[in-house]
Design a protein around this motif. Structure first.
Motif, mmCIF file in Angstrom:
data_model
loop_
_atom_site.group_PDB
_atom_site.id
_atom_site.type_symbol
_atom_site.label_atom_id
_atom_site.label_comp_id
_atom_site.label_asym_id
_atom_site.label_seq_id
_atom_site.Cartn_x
_atom_site.Cartn_y
_atom_site.Cartn_z
ATOM 1 N N LEU A 91 0.860 -1.177 0.000
ATOM 2 C CA LEU A 91 0.000 0.000 0.000
ATOM 3 C C LEU A 91 0.900 1.231 0.000
ATOM 4 C CD1 LEU A 91 -2.821 -0.717 2.639
ATOM 5 C CD2 LEU A 91 -3.036 -0.666 0.153
ATOM 6 N N VAL A 92 0.480 2.249 -0.710
ATOM 7 C CA VAL A 92 1.252 3.499 -0.751
ATOM 8 C C VAL A 92 0.379 4.612 -0.162
ATOM 9 C CG1 VAL A 92 2.543 5.120 -2.175
ATOM 10 C CG2 VAL A 92 2.441 2.700 -2.832
ATOM 11 N N LEU A 93 0.829 5.148 0.960
ATOM 12 C CA LEU A 93 0.123 6.242 1.635
ATOM 13 C C LEU A 93 0.663 7.553 1.093
ATOM 14 C CD1 LEU A 93 -0.604 6.433 5.469
ATOM 15 C CD2 LEU A 93 0.135 8.432 4.180
ATOM 16 N N MET A 94 -0.226 8.382 0.545
ATOM 17 C CA MET A 94 0.186 9.630 -0.120
ATOM 18 C C MET A 94 -0.555 10.808 0.507
ATOM 19 S SD MET A 94 0.005 8.195 -4.055
ATOM 20 C CE MET A 94 -1.768 7.916 -3.918
ATOM 21 N N ASP A 95 0.163 11.560 1.322
ATOM 22 C CA ASP A 95 -0.398 12.712 2.045
ATOM 23 C C ASP A 95 0.266 13.957 1.478
ATOM 24 O OD1 ASP A 95 -1.017 14.724 3.860
ATOM 25 O OD2 ASP A 95 -0.843 13.445 5.620
ATOM 26 N N LEU A 96 -0.446 14.659 0.593
ATOM 27 C CA LEU A 96 0.131 15.806 -0.101
ATOM 28 C C LEU A 96 -0.920 16.902 -0.275
ATOM 29 C CD1 LEU A 96 0.874 12.967 -1.908
ATOM 30 C CD2 LEU A 96 2.701 14.495 -2.628
ATOM 31 N N GLY A 97 -0.440 18.129 -0.478
ATOM 32 C CA GLY A 97 -1.376 19.219 -0.715
ATOM 33 C C GLY A 97 -0.729 20.341 -1.493
ATOM 34 N N ALA A 98 -1.455 20.857 -2.465
ATOM 35 C CA ALA A 98 -0.975 22.009 -3.230
ATOM 36 C C ALA A 98 -1.258 23.285 -2.458
ATOM 37 C CB ALA A 98 -1.678 22.064 -4.580
ATOM 38 N N GLU A 99 -0.377 24.250 -2.599
ATOM 39 C CA GLU A 99 -0.645 25.600 -2.090
ATOM 40 C C GLU A 99 -0.925 26.507 -3.286
ATOM 41 O OE1 GLU A 99 1.721 29.323 -0.138
ATOM 42 O OE2 GLU A 99 1.988 27.389 0.853
ATOM 43 N N TYR A 100 -2.106 27.083 -3.271
ATOM 44 C CA TYR A 100 -2.522 27.939 -4.383
ATOM 45 C C TYR A 100 -2.850 29.326 -3.850
ATOM 46 C CZ TYR A 100 -4.808 29.455 -8.680
ATOM 47 O OH TYR A 100 -5.138 30.146 -9.827
ATOM 48 N N ARG A 101 -2.084 30.310 -4.315
ATOM 49 C CA ARG A 101 -2.245 31.709 -3.903
ATOM 50 C C ARG A 101 -2.282 31.834 -2.388
ATOM 51 N NH1 ARG A 101 -1.071 30.987 -8.479
ATOM 52 N NH2 ARG A 101 -2.255 31.696 -10.296
ATOM 53 N N GLY A 102 -1.444 31.042 -1.738
ATOM 54 C CA GLY A 102 -1.298 31.130 -0.289
ATOM 55 C C GLY A 102 -2.109 30.114 0.484
ATOM 56 N N TYR A 103 -3.116 29.487 -0.133
ATOM 57 C CA TYR A 103 -4.031 28.588 0.582
ATOM 58 C C TYR A 103 -3.682 27.124 0.305
ATOM 59 C CZ TYR A 103 -6.540 32.567 2.218
ATOM 60 O OH TYR A 103 -6.846 33.735 2.872
ATOM 61 N N THR A 104 -3.688 26.337 1.376
ATOM 62 C CA THR A 104 -3.103 25.004 1.342
ATOM 63 C C THR A 104 -4.127 23.900 1.534
ATOM 64 O OG1 THR A 104 -0.968 25.772 2.135
ATOM 65 C CG2 THR A 104 -1.490 23.494 2.565
ATOM 66 N N ALA A 105 -4.111 22.930 0.641
ATOM 67 C CA ALA A 105 -4.926 21.722 0.776
ATOM 68 C C ALA A 105 -4.185 20.702 1.629
ATOM 69 C CB ALA A 105 -5.212 21.147 -0.604
ATOM 70 N N ASP A 106 -4.890 19.647 2.003
ATOM 71 C CA ASP A 106 -4.284 18.556 2.770
ATOM 72 C C ASP A 106 -5.107 17.301 2.488
ATOM 73 O OD1 ASP A 106 -2.849 17.034 4.512
ATOM 74 O OD2 ASP A 106 -3.416 18.116 6.331
ATOM 75 N N VAL A 107 -4.674 16.500 1.521
ATOM 76 C CA VAL A 107 -5.469 15.364 1.041
ATOM 77 C C VAL A 107 -4.610 14.101 1.092
ATOM 78 C CG1 VAL A 107 -6.795 14.417 -0.891
ATOM 79 C CG2 VAL A 107 -6.759 16.900 -0.501
ATOM 80 N N THR A 108 -5.170 13.028 1.642
ATOM 81 C CA THR A 108 -4.440 11.758 1.715
ATOM 82 C C THR A 108 -5.273 10.641 1.088
ATOM 83 O OG1 THR A 108 -3.437 12.449 3.813
ATOM 84 C CG2 THR A 108 -3.248 10.127 3.227
ATOM 85 N N ARG A 109 -4.605 9.862 0.268
ATOM 86 C CA ARG A 109 -5.178 8.619 -0.249
ATOM 87 C C ARG A 109 -4.156 7.509 -0.047
ATOM 88 N NH1 ARG A 109 -9.028 11.191 0.139
ATOM 89 N NH2 ARG A 109 -10.664 11.659 -1.390
ATOM 90 N N THR A 110 -4.668 6.302 0.168
ATOM 91 C CA THR A 110 -3.815 5.124 0.318
ATOM 92 C C THR A 110 -4.264 4.096 -0.706
ATOM 93 O OG1 THR A 110 -3.648 5.580 2.692
ATOM 94 C CG2 THR A 110 -2.924 3.419 1.929
ATOM 95 N N ILE A 111 -3.342 3.681 -1.583
ATOM 96 C CA ILE A 111 -3.724 2.806 -2.698
ATOM 97 C C ILE A 111 -2.721 1.659 -2.841
ATOM 98 C CG2 ILE A 111 -4.806 4.749 -3.891
ATOM 99 C CD1 ILE A 111 -2.443 4.889 -5.770
ATOM 100 N N PRO A 112 -3.157 0.527 -3.406
ATOM 101 C CA PRO A 112 -2.234 -0.603 -3.611
ATOM 102 C C PRO A 112 -1.381 -0.366 -4.853
ATOM 103 C CG PRO A 112 -4.424 -1.177 -4.381
ATOM 104 C CD PRO A 112 -4.538 0.206 -3.809
ATOM 105 N N ALA A 113 -0.085 -0.511 -4.710
ATOM 106 C CA ALA A 113 0.821 -0.195 -5.823
ATOM 107 C C ALA A 113 0.544 -1.047 -7.062
ATOM 108 C CB ALA A 113 2.269 -0.380 -5.380
#
Length: 542
Positions: free
Chosen positions: A361-383
């Motif tokens: 399983l690959v746990l991916m916790d990432l977020g883009a920052e757009y014009r100063g505002y930050t996301a926080d999204v995680t998905r876990t998927i089988p490679a």
């Protein structure tokens, strides 16, 4: 005359062309001006708030890290450069020339040589025109002016982190601005209490009389863990007191010390007011934050389609961040987390250096920052595109918990409620799977909280009380079973976290990141699709 007119027209034309080639969807200056007005309305009379921009921070030798503005400073000003300070006054002030103002910003002066290397500065004129300040001066002027901060009843600041570096480039660097403020305000003569010591002082001041001795015993046990307690005479006196009569006297003495003001400098109001302001988003903020979240969700989708067992964690990270840049996001909101297998059990794993993800399983916790505002999204998927029975069992337990946590994200409910809902379901599920002995058994498989605010910070400030309309929070339960755990080995190395960004509305929670698949079926279906990156093959360099 005609030549001068032609030059002027060309200059205007070039300026307009450059502006048209840069982002135009930043928050407008009116937004930031309104934030300053709201802050001013919450300040006591005869007070000033002093907020500093972030400094440049050194990476190595003569290379600095990419600059990122202090979120509070950006929120109040819209200024995106270092080495600046803003003063916001509760009432109008008058300068030596009779000009009236209630705020002033100090910014780096224009410098052609520096701008040739590091890009154009806004300067004083730009601060007035583009940021909407009527009173603006150079940062260097702040260090030289005889500002009398002692005339105010309150000088509101955020506690300094004292990580400013003296680059010796200009006299108006953040290092110089902070030192100038400390000298002008009498800050150096203040006795700044250690936060841990202050916490204990408050505990002693508020302890019921029936528990005076119990608290003294507990504090005595803490001396070896927190050596700073030994250095505080009041804590030591309280611990060594041999009767409740003495302890009561010390309790009263500590109460008086907490209420005593040694200076007009106040650390409390500014963080509290800004936290209250920032936790509820305006329509302008929601537009930018939603875009950051949707960009991050698309990143998760594209990685699901592109994922292959022979990929490395770094390559997976790169696909996410490529999508961010493709949409014009300036930064990642925080260091990207891509953990395959047991690496996913490290909550803030950022090395991302496993060379092949295989069947994990690959746990991916990432977020883009757009014009100063930050996301926080995680998905876990089988490679490899398919969940094993054990992976599926843990995943669906986390998803069930998350659904229950999201359901209670409604105005009036308390911030802790999603966490309680998720923990109850996960404890019952772990017991049913035989991973723990009973739902009440202690374990470390879900060691973190479930929710936090997002906005200009990935962990945005807030009051963390009841939910209000237009808050945006995360709901992110997880289960992490590292190798060597006290359970059947078939569960070892499984780590699952599902994190979505939830908008609180009067009609119920809205999942702003919901377009990234969340169920086992939808993830496997998305992973079966062809990726545009499948044919992107680079030459072998070995």
């Amino acid at each position: 005359m005609k030549l001068k007119l032609l030059v002027l027209l060309l200059t205007i034309s070039c300026t307009n062309l450059l502006k048209s080639q840069t982002p135009t969807d930043y928050l407008p200056k009116e937004f930031h001006k309104k934030r300053r007005e709201i802050l001013r309305s919450k300040m006591p009379s005869n007070s000033v708030a002093v907020v500093f921009a972030n400094p440049l921070r050194n990476r190595a030798n003569d290379v600095d890290y990419v600059f990122h503005q202090d979120p509070n400073f950006y929120y109040l000003t819209g200024f995106r450069e270092p080495n600046a300070v803003v003063l916001i006054f509760s009432e109008n002030q008058t300068d030596a020339n009779g000009n009236s103002y209630n705020e002033i910003i100090y910014v780096p002066k224009r410098d052609p040589r520096s701008e040739m290397w590091n890009g154009k500065r806004l300067g004083v004129a730009g601060a007035k025109e583009e940021l909407g300040f009527t009173m603006a001066k150079t940062s260097e002027e702040f260090t030289m002016e005889s500002l009398d901060f002692k005339k105010f009843d309150n000088v509101h600041i955020v506690k300094f982190s004292d990580d400013y570096r003296n680059n010796s480039r200009d006299k108006g660097e953040t290092y110089d601005l902070v030192n100038a403020f400390k000298n002008k305000s009498g800050y150096h003569s203040m006795k700044i209490k250690n936060p841990n010591v202050q916490y204990i002082h408050k505990a002693i001041a508020n302890v019921p009389d029936a528990r005076l001795e119990e608290l003294a015993k507990n504090l005595s046990k803490s001396l070896e863990i927190y050596p700073e307690y030994k250095k505080d005479p009041l804590i030591n006196e309280y611990i060594s007191a041999d009767s409740d009569i003495l302890r009561k006297e010390l309790k009263q003495k500590i109460k008086l010390s907490l209420n005593k003001r040694e200076s007009n400098i106040d650390f409390k109001l500014l963080p509290e007011v800004l936290a209250e302001m920032r936790e509820v988003k305006t329509p302008e903020e929601l537009k930018l934050l939603t875009k950051a979240i949707r960009i991050s969700a698309v990143g998760q989708i594209e990685v699901m389609k592109a994922m292959q067992p022979e990929m490395s964690e770094t390559e997976i990270q790169g696909i996410h961040e490529f999508v961010y840049k493709k949409y014009g996001a300036e930064y990642e909101g925080y260091p990207s987390i891509v953990g395959a297998g047991n690496n996913g059990c490290i909550l803030h794993y950022i090395e991302n250096n496993k060379t092949k993800v295989g069947k994990d399983l690959v746990l991916m916790d990432l977020g883009a920052e757009y014009r100063g505002y930050t996301a926080d999204v995680t998905r876990t998927i089988p490679a490899n595109g398919k969940f094993s029975p054990e992976q599926r069992a843990i995943y669906e337990l986390v998803l069930e918990a998350q659904d229950a946590g999201i359901e209670v994200c409604k105005p009036g409910n308390q911030f802790w409620q999603p966490g309680q809902e998720t923990k109850n379901i996960i404890n019952e599920g772990l017991a049913a799977l035989g991973i723990i002995s009973s739902p009440s058994a202690k374990h470390n498989y879900f060691p973190h909280g479930t929710s936090h605010h997002i906005g200009l910070d990935v962990h945005d400030p807030g009051t963390y009380g009841a939910f209000k309309e237009n808050m945006v929070i995360t709901v992110e339960p997880g289960i992490y079973i590292p190798e060597g755990s006290p359970c059947d080995k078939k569960w070892w190395g499984i780590a699952v976290r599902i994190e979505d960004d939830i908008l609180i509305t009067k009609n119920g929670p809205v999942n702003l990141s919901g377009e990234a698949p969340r169920t086992v079926e939808n993830i496997e279906k998305m992973m079966a699709k062809k990726s545009i990156l499948n044919d992107f093959v680079l030459p072998n360099l070995d």
